[in-house]
Design an enzyme around this catalytic site. Structure first.
Site, short mmCIF file in Angstrom:
data_model
loop_
_atom_site.label_atom_id
_atom_site.label_comp_id
_atom_site.label_asym_id
_atom_site.label_seq_id
_atom_site.Cartn_x
_atom_site.Cartn_y
_atom_site.Cartn_z
N HIS A 1 -4.25 -0.99 1.48
CA HIS A 1 -4.38 -1.80 2.75
C HIS A 1 -5.66 -1.56 3.34
CE1 HIS A 1 -1.38 -3.15 5.86
NE2 HIS A 1 -2.29 -3.63 6.26
N GLU B 1 4.95 1.58 2.38
CA GLU B 1 3.40 1.82 2.37
C GLU B 1 3.65 3.44 3.20
OE1 GLU B 1 0.51 -0.36 4.19
OE2 GLU B 1 1.07 -2.02 2.93
#
Length: 527
Positions: free
Chosen positions: A279, A260
């Site tokens: 997220h 990420e």
């Protein structure tokens, strides 16, 4: 007192600090490592989320630092060992985002079933394709929930309301708890094979990394839909992309990723039957307020020298208690971690027996520590010294303490006896002043091994060549043996072996050892 806040948290949480007299709250976000070292020098407390990396150097620079608060669950960004060595408490907020994460999971599942994001994009582009976006109903479908902790449990409750059949997989899910939730207790293999929808709610560990990989995608029901709002890496993204392209998987909804932020050229970005969010599982106003308020209240209690909750490293102990119990806390947690990996099935009862100095009443701290190790192996940062008792209660685990003045062999000893649907195990440990915590008994066999590192445990028929065959497999895998303990009751009967090895064993090596004639049990145990 000074409270340093280095990540964005809710203003409502900051207002809690007004309960303290003569306090300075210093909010300094986006600090460089050098700036952080300077800012923390006179701080009594540090409040972070996931952005600030609290290293050993940062903790050492905080000369007045008493407590670090993580406004959230995971504490991967905090050096727990360094904090513990310096007597700095680390607390988190394990409950604050449960509902947010469960609701986001369900939002992803409904969106996936009804093609909502794709249909929305289509309509905004000027099209009107009613026939193209025919979805499926949740009612009557089978949902597999892999991980029945707090969030998995909340997802199950919502799925039942929608008329879904729920298969629950979790090593700590007992039949009694499954029945109370209206969930069908299932094996991992059966859950994956029978489900119309699969959602994962486990921490990311060695055991859960790529829990669903290319091999398991070969066993799913054609047209299955998969949701991951837990941790990136639980599902093998490359294998998922292949399964999507082949039509084995009808759709996927991911909120978390192996890396990420998600790479701009990641193949998941180019797939029409995939829903992606950045997220957002805990990103609700309520959740952000809840975790900020929760951690702020506990920091206030710590600074006021009042009882507090959610300690990740050490519970609230007097200095005298710390001096006596700290070595036993380490032993107790290691025994719990060992038991979690030894157990076959969910434990239903556990008896913790203390002898000698370990038997002095301690307010239940050692038993909590055993349970923290037991459940923490599976649920990681969700479990702490305080809520470990609640995890046991929710899992239907009956806990008993026994205190004796003298041990059978060792003066000071902690022993566990725990029962699962597949049998009972016994495990004992003691403290050697010169070498620290040791495992000294396993299922009735006396042994002597350090309670650290990587261990291979086997139960097998005692016959010539058995140890050699296992050693050959390890040698072929370039795995060194650092120590060995064997035990038997009679020649030719059942025997055990516990090996201390230099590195983790690949799954294929474990399968090879398990396939040796005469081997009845193999466990790779990491402490």
């Amino acid at each position: 007192m000074k409270i340093l806040v280095t990540d964005d948290i809710s203003q409502t949480g900051l207002e809690v600090f007004e309960e303290l007299d003569d306090v300075e709250v210093s909010v300094q976000t986006s600090l460089s490592p050098a700036e952080l070292l300077e800012a923390i020098a006179d701080a009594d407390a540090l409040v972070v989320r996931s952005q600030t990396n609290v290293t050993a150097d940062v903790i050492a620079a905080g000369r007045r630092l008493k407590v670090i608060g993580r406004a959230g669950v995971g504490v991967d960004n905090i050096d727990l060992e360094a904090a513990t060595k310096r007597g700095v408490l680390v607390i988190n907020a394990p409950d604050g985002n449960t509902i947010a994460a469960a609701e986001h999971t369900f939002a992803m599942m409904i969106s996936l079933a009804r093609h909502i994001p794709a249909a929305n994009r289509d309509l905004l582009s000027g099209k009107w394709n009613r026939k193209r976006w025919v979805g499926v109903e949740l009612r009557g479908k089978t949902l597999a929930i892999l991980g029945m902790g707090r969030i998995g449990t909340e997802v199950a409750k919502r799925a039942k309301v929608f008329g879904m059949q729920v298969l629950g997989y979790d090593p700590f899910l007992t039949q009694e708890r499954a029945d109370s939730l209206g969930v069908v207790k299932s094996t991992l293999e059966n859950a994956i094979a029978e489900a119309d929808f699969i959602t994962v709610h486990t921490p990311l560990t060695k055991e859960t990394h790529h829990l669903i990989d290319a091999a398991r995608f070969q066993t799913v029901k054609p047209g299955v839909r998969i949701i991951n709002c837990a941790r990136g890496g639980i599902i093998d993204e490359r294998a998922l992309c292949a399964a999507l392209q082949e039509g084995v998987v009808a759709g996927a909804a991911f909120d978390v990723f192996e890396s990420e932020p998600l790479d701009a050229d990641h193949p998941l970005r180019r797939m029409e039957n995939v829903i992606l969010t950045p997220h957002l599982g805990a990103s609700t106003i309520e959740a952000q307020e809840n975790v900020a308020i929760q951690v702020a209240h506990q920091i206030v209690r710590v600074l006021k020298d009042e009882p507090f909750e959610h300690a990740v490293n050490l519970p609230s102990l007097s200095q005298k208690q710390k001096e006596r119990l700290t070595p036993y806390l380490s032993l107790a947690e290691k025994l719990g971690v060992f038991a979690a990996q030894l157990a076959q099935g969910a434990p239903s009862t556990i008896t913790v027996t203390y002898t000698g100095d370990a038997a002095i009443p301690d307010g239940g701290y050692l038993t909590r520590t055993v349970l923290k190790g037991l459940f923490g192996f599976r649920y990681r940062d969700e479990v702490n010294y305080v809520n470990a008792l609640r995890f046991a209660e929710e899992a239907g685990l009956r806990v008993q303490e026994v205190r004796e003045s003298r041990g059978r062999v060792y003066t000071n000893e902690i022993s566990l006896s725990f029962t699962t649907e597949n049998g009972t195990h016994h495990l004992s440990g003691t403290l050697y002043h010169e070498s620290g915590p040791r495992i000294v008994e396993l299922d009735g066999y006396p042994i002597d091994m350090p309670s650290e590192g990587i261990l291979l445990f086997t139960r097998h028929t005692d016959k010539p060549g058995m140890i050699g065959r296992i050693g050959t497999y390890l040698g072929d895998a370039q795995v060194n043996i650092a120590g060995m303990q064997v035990g038997r009751r009679e020649s030719g009967g059942e025997a055990i072996m516990l090996l201390s090895i230099d590195r983790s064993l690949p799954d294929d090596v474990i399968k090879q050892i398990a396939g040796v004639d005469g081997i009845s049990m193999v466990r790779s145990i990491e402490l």
